[in-house]
Design a protein around this motif. Sequence first.
Motif, PDB file in Angstrom:
ATOM      1  N   PRO A   1       0.839  -1.208   0.000  1.00 20.38           N
ATOM      2  CA  PRO A   1       0.000   0.000   0.000  1.00 20.38           C
ATOM      3  C   PRO A   1       0.868   1.250   0.000  1.00 20.38           C
ATOM      4  N   ILE A   2       0.564   2.156  -0.910  1.00 19.34           N
ATOM      5  CA  ILE A   2       1.335   3.385  -1.058  1.00 19.34           C
ATOM      6  C   ILE A   2       0.719   4.462  -0.181  1.00 19.34           C
ATOM      7  N   ASP A   3       1.561   5.152   0.528  1.00 15.33           N
ATOM      8  CA  ASP A   3       1.103   6.244   1.372  1.00 15.33           C
ATOM      9  C   ASP A   3       1.397   7.551   0.652  1.00 15.33           C
ATOM     10  N   ALA A   4       0.381   8.204   0.186  1.00 13.03           N
ATOM     11  CA  ALA A   4       0.607   9.389  -0.629  1.00 13.03           C
ATOM     12  C   ALA A   4       0.398  10.660   0.170  1.00 13.03           C
ATOM     13  N   ARG A   5       0.990  11.725  -0.287  1.00  6.70           N
ATOM     14  CA  ARG A   5       0.746  13.024   0.313  1.00  6.70           C
ATOM     15  C   ARG A   5      -0.150  13.813  -0.636  1.00  6.70           C
ATOM     16  N   LEU A   6      -1.180  14.418  -0.068  1.00  2.18           N
ATOM     17  CA  LEU A   6      -2.136  15.136  -0.905  1.00  2.18           C
ATOM     18  C   LEU A   6      -1.918  16.629  -0.770  1.00  2.18           C
ATOM     19  N   ASP A   7      -2.077  17.308  -1.899  1.00  5.48           N
ATOM     20  CA  ASP A   7      -1.918  18.740  -1.928  1.00  5.48           C
ATOM     21  C   ASP A   7      -3.007  19.417  -1.102  1.00  5.48           C
ATOM     22  N   ALA A   8      -2.631  20.446  -0.367  1.00  6.80           N
ATOM     23  CA  ALA A   8      -3.618  21.128   0.465  1.00  6.80           C
ATOM     24  C   ALA A   8      -4.668  21.799  -0.394  1.00  6.80           C
ATOM     25  N   GLN A   9      -4.297  22.151  -1.610  1.00  6.89           N
ATOM     26  CA  GLN A   9      -5.272  22.837  -2.459  1.00  6.89           C
ATOM     27  C   GLN A   9      -6.413  21.923  -2.857  1.00  6.89           C
ATOM     28  N   VAL A  10      -6.106  20.601  -2.885  1.00  5.63           N
ATOM     29  CA  VAL A  10      -7.183  19.669  -3.223  1.00  5.63           C
ATOM     30  C   VAL A  10      -8.305  19.807  -2.211  1.00  5.63           C
ATOM     31  N   ARG A  11      -7.918  19.817  -0.946  1.00  2.00           N
ATOM     32  CA  ARG A  11      -8.985  19.834   0.032  1.00  2.00           C
ATOM     33  C   ARG A  11      -9.674  21.193   0.037  1.00  2.00           C
ATOM     34  N   ASP A  12      -8.923  22.273  -0.238  1.00  2.67           N
ATOM     35  CA  ASP A  12      -9.585  23.570  -0.224  1.00  2.67           C
ATOM     36  C   ASP A  12     -10.589  23.696  -1.352  1.00  2.67           C
ATOM     37  N   TRP A  13     -10.220  23.182  -2.500  1.00  2.00           N
ATOM     38  CA  TRP A  13     -11.055  23.434  -3.668  1.00  2.00           C
ATOM     39  C   TRP A  13     -11.966  22.278  -4.022  1.00  2.00           C
ATOM     40  N   VAL A  14     -11.897  21.179  -3.307  1.00  4.28           N
ATOM     41  CA  VAL A  14     -12.784  20.063  -3.643  1.00  4.28           C
ATOM     42  C   VAL A  14     -13.642  19.654  -2.449  1.00  4.28           C
ATOM     43  N   LEU A  15     -12.988  19.317  -1.352  1.00  4.57           N
ATOM     44  CA  LEU A  15     -13.757  18.826  -0.201  1.00  4.57           C
ATOM     45  C   LEU A  15     -14.753  19.860   0.288  1.00  4.57           C
ATOM     46  N   LEU A  16     -14.225  21.055   0.587  1.00  2.00           N
ATOM     47  CA  LEU A  16     -15.113  22.082   1.131  1.00  2.00           C
ATOM     48  C   LEU A  16     -16.196  22.504   0.146  1.00  2.00           C
ATOM     49  N   PRO A  17     -15.857  22.763  -1.130  1.00  2.00           N
ATOM     50  CA  PRO A  17     -16.914  23.187  -2.053  1.00  2.00           C
ATOM     51  C   PRO A  17     -18.024  22.155  -2.196  1.00  2.00           C
ATOM     52  N   ILE A  18     -17.662  20.876  -2.268  1.00  2.00           N
ATOM     53  CA  ILE A  18     -18.719  19.873  -2.407  1.00  2.00           C
ATOM     54  C   ILE A  18     -19.600  19.868  -1.156  1.00  2.00           C
ATOM     55  N   PHE A  19     -18.975  19.952  -0.002  1.00  2.00           N
ATOM     56  CA  PHE A  19     -19.731  19.987   1.249  1.00  2.00           C
ATOM     57  C   PHE A  19     -20.677  21.175   1.274  1.00  2.00           C
ATOM     58  N   ILE A  20     -20.130  22.380   0.955  1.00  2.00           N
ATOM     59  CA  ILE A  20     -20.950  23.589   1.010  1.00  2.00           C
ATOM     60  C   ILE A  20     -22.048  23.531  -0.045  1.00  2.00           C
ATOM     61  N   ALA A  21     -21.700  23.036  -1.247  1.00  2.00           N
ATOM     62  CA  ALA A  21     -22.690  22.982  -2.315  1.00  2.00           C
ATOM     63  C   ALA A  21     -23.844  22.052  -1.928  1.00  2.00           C
ATOM     64  N   MET A  22     -23.533  20.902  -1.365  1.00  2.00           N
ATOM     65  CA  MET A  22     -24.605  19.973  -1.004  1.00  2.00           C
ATOM     66  C   MET A  22     -25.453  20.530   0.117  1.00  2.00           C
ATOM     67  N   TYR A  23     -24.829  21.212   1.052  1.00  2.00           N
ATOM     68  CA  TYR A  23     -25.603  21.820   2.122  1.00  2.00           C
ATOM     69  C   TYR A  23     -26.536  22.887   1.564  1.00  2.00           C
ATOM     70  N   ALA A  24     -25.995  23.732   0.626  1.00  2.00           N
ATOM     71  CA  ALA A  24     -26.821  24.783   0.042  1.00  2.00           C
ATOM     72  C   ALA A  24     -27.980  24.195  -0.750  1.00  2.00           C
ATOM     73  N   VAL A  25     -27.703  23.140  -1.527  1.00  2.00           N
ATOM     74  CA  VAL A  25     -28.761  22.505  -2.311  1.00  2.00           C
ATOM     75  C   VAL A  25     -29.845  21.953  -1.392  1.00  2.00           C
ATOM     76  N   GLY A  26     -29.422  21.374  -0.269  1.00  2.00           N
ATOM     77  CA  GLY A  26     -30.406  20.854   0.672  1.00  2.00           C
ATOM     78  C   GLY A  26     -31.275  21.950   1.256  1.00  2.00           C
ATOM     79  N   CYS A  27     -30.663  23.095   1.597  1.00  2.00           N
ATOM     80  CA  CYS A  27     -31.454  24.216   2.134  1.00  2.00           C
ATOM     81  C   CYS A  27     -32.470  24.702   1.108  1.00  2.00           C
ATOM     82  N   VAL A  28     -31.982  24.847  -0.154  1.00  2.00           N
ATOM     83  CA  VAL A  28     -32.886  25.332  -1.197  1.00  2.00           C
ATOM     84  C   VAL A  28     -34.044  24.354  -1.378  1.00  2.00           C
TER      85      VAL A  28
END
Lengths: 270, 110
Positions: A3-30
């Motif tokens: 098993p390879i242990d990789a290091r992930l770029d911090a920008q991935v989490r800023d621009w993918v994890l959070l936006p998907i979370f926020i987008a789904m929350y917003a869609v649910g509110c709407v």
Amino acid sequence: MIPIDARLDAQVRDWVLLPIFIAMYAVGCVRHHVSRALNASETSDKARDEVKNEITDGNLATRADRLASFCGYLRPRSFLSRLNYLCDDERGKLSETRGSDTSKKAMEMMSDPTKATAMMSKSLINIVPQMVTGAWVNFFFTGFVVGRVPFPLTASFRGMLQRGVALRGLDVTYVSSLSWYFLNLFGLGGVFRLTLGANEEETDPMAGRQAMMGAMGANADRAFAQIKERLAATKHEHTIWRADARATAILSALCEGKSEIEARRIALKK
Amino acid sequence: MPSGISSASNPTAPIDRRAAEKNTLAVANLFTSASIASGIGIGAIGITGFAGFLAHFACMLVVSGACVSWKCDGTPSAYFASIDKIFIDGPLAGLPTFVLFWTLSYNFCH
């Protein structure tokens, strides 16, 4: 396969994890607010009056039922006055006929096309945002690893969680965006309940009640006739005259060392 | 704030339905908030694997115990029909939320 242990770029989490979370929350509110707006605009005055009448009838039937069940608590005079109010042949409440149109109306309501589309739109409004969001996530965020799940997984989950990632040696805990989407889908339910309140549950019982009342309206005449018969058949006995014997039974049972519930059960047999 | 549903001195009294519903809702909200906090905390610390789930269940036990002793004044039967509602239904409802926030905070901190 090591098993390879990789290091992930911090920008991935800023621009993918959070936006998907926020987008789904917003869609649910709407979706929540849109469904509430749709429900509110559906009822017209006539429909509201019908529902009111049906609820009143239902409450009347419940009240008469309760009278039949608990008449032992009433004095004979009280019971008779209630009985007259309900069952008098000319002026009693239960003798008011609702007419046989109600049964036809119920049938019409069931096959009414507007009601069918209303029910369909209610289920659609829950499914469509999920599908659209899933398609959006799949379109924009494929082909790379998004993050790492902290819990252990077996290798059989690889196909589901690493869709689009072509590294066979990568640890299964590194997941793609679609699995993050599913995590959000299940996890945000609790968040919505916290932030948007329990209104989700309040809209559903109203819909269920309307459907139930439609079925009950057809049986209003029959239900009233049934309860009238039951009331006519009840032999009223003011149970206060038994209270003495029951209290004695409870006390003697308690003194013998029986529990409260058992003592009460013994007394009720008297 | 749980409202009493039946007096402890009369266990056979009927259960006040509205109060029971309010209590269930309060418990659900309590455990969802606790799951979010637990997820963020456990992810920030960096615990992974089954140890993370164990830590989460330990947090849930602590929260249930605190709920019973502070909010229910030590007699959960006066507020809930069965003790399972506090100890089992509550944490179970918070589990997906915990996993979500655990993943989120773990990815942010490591």
